[in-house]
Design an enzyme around this catalytic site. Structure first.
Site: not given
Length: 273
Positions: A128, A124-126
């Site tokens: 998100t 997951l993106d930081q």
């Protein structure tokens, strides 16, 4: 690793079971050469037949992850002997880029879970928030990686965008590649990797914003953010793909659902449960 033989595996040989689970050649060969496989505590070979309810023991390599312990707990939505579903907070990276780091979700996971091996199946993106699936041994990691590749793990996301109307249900099939002008960004590019996002539901909130529910078919870096921005609805609070100056990304990994490869049961977790 202990497995309880489920009805679906009844009368399979051990060799047939490993083929059914699509275990790669190298670990299959290592197990074939092992003398430590047992069925209900009795030594067994690849030719032996399994019955529902049997306890099958497979001696798998006892690998360890190299993440430093953060000595901080993380939230666990589901856990068994083989895998876990964790909650990644906003602003926390999925894993360290350098093994000296100790404040990522995987650092928290290695402290929280009863396993020396914890590896992510996806990322997951930081910025998100949301659910992340991790494997607790290298054997099931290979199985879950294949399931993800074959789209057998359903990942549902929720985002908020600027729109007075709900977004149409649609499939966004646009390849994504690196942005040569910005090292941290991605962009739609015909030379990029295939990326497919499904908008499955949406509703207008009456305040100039709309909630959007999405499912990923592929998992490219920043995929949802790039795709929504490309069709004119960037995620609210996205500093990379919108005009937002705040790091308040309105995007979350809301739900994970899949059939457990070892129990045959449906595993489903949501942020609210």
């Amino acid at each position: 690793m202990k497995l309880h033989v489920i009805k679906e595996w009844n009368q399979m040989t051990i060799e047939a079971l490993l083929k059914h689970l699509q275990i790669p050649k190298k670990p299959t060969h290592e197990l074939r050469m092992s003398k430590d496989i047992t069925i209900n505590g009795t030594p067994a070979t690849f030719r032996d037949t399994l019955s529902t309810g049997d306890e099958l023991y497979l001696p798998i390599a006892q690998e360890k992850s190299n993440y430093k312990s953060s000595y901080r707990m993380c939230e666990v939505k589901y856990e068994d002997d083989y895998l876990a579903i964790l909650v990644k907070p906003k602003g926390v990276k999925t894993h360290p880029n350098d093994m000296s780091e100790s404040n990522t979700l995987l650092n928290h996971a290695i402290y929280t879970l009863d396993s020396d091996y914890v590896e992510p199946v996806h990322r997951l993106d930081q910025e998100t928030v949301g659910l992340l699936l991790v494997a607790k041994n290298p054997f099931i990691k290979k199985i879950l990686d294949r399931m993800l590749e074959e789209r057998l793990i359903k990942r549902t996301y929720r985002a908020k965008v600027k729109s007075h109307l709900p977004l149409k249900t649609q499939t966004i099939d646009m390849p994504i590649g690196k942005d040569k002008f910005h090292p941290n960004k991605r962009r739609v590019s015909q030379t990029g990797d295939r990326a497919v996002t499904h908008i499955v539901a949406s509703k207008a909130n009456g305040d100039g914003t709309a909630d959007v529910e999405l499912q990923l078919e592929t998992g490219r870096t920043h995929q949802i953010r790039v795709h929504l921005a490309e069709i004119g609805y960037p995620v609210i609070g996205d500093p990379l793909y919108s005009d937002s100056h705040l790091r308040q990304l309105a995007l979350e990994s809301y739900k994970l659902e899949f059939e457990h490869p070892f129990t045959g049961e449906t595993v489903a977790a949501t942020l609210e449960q």
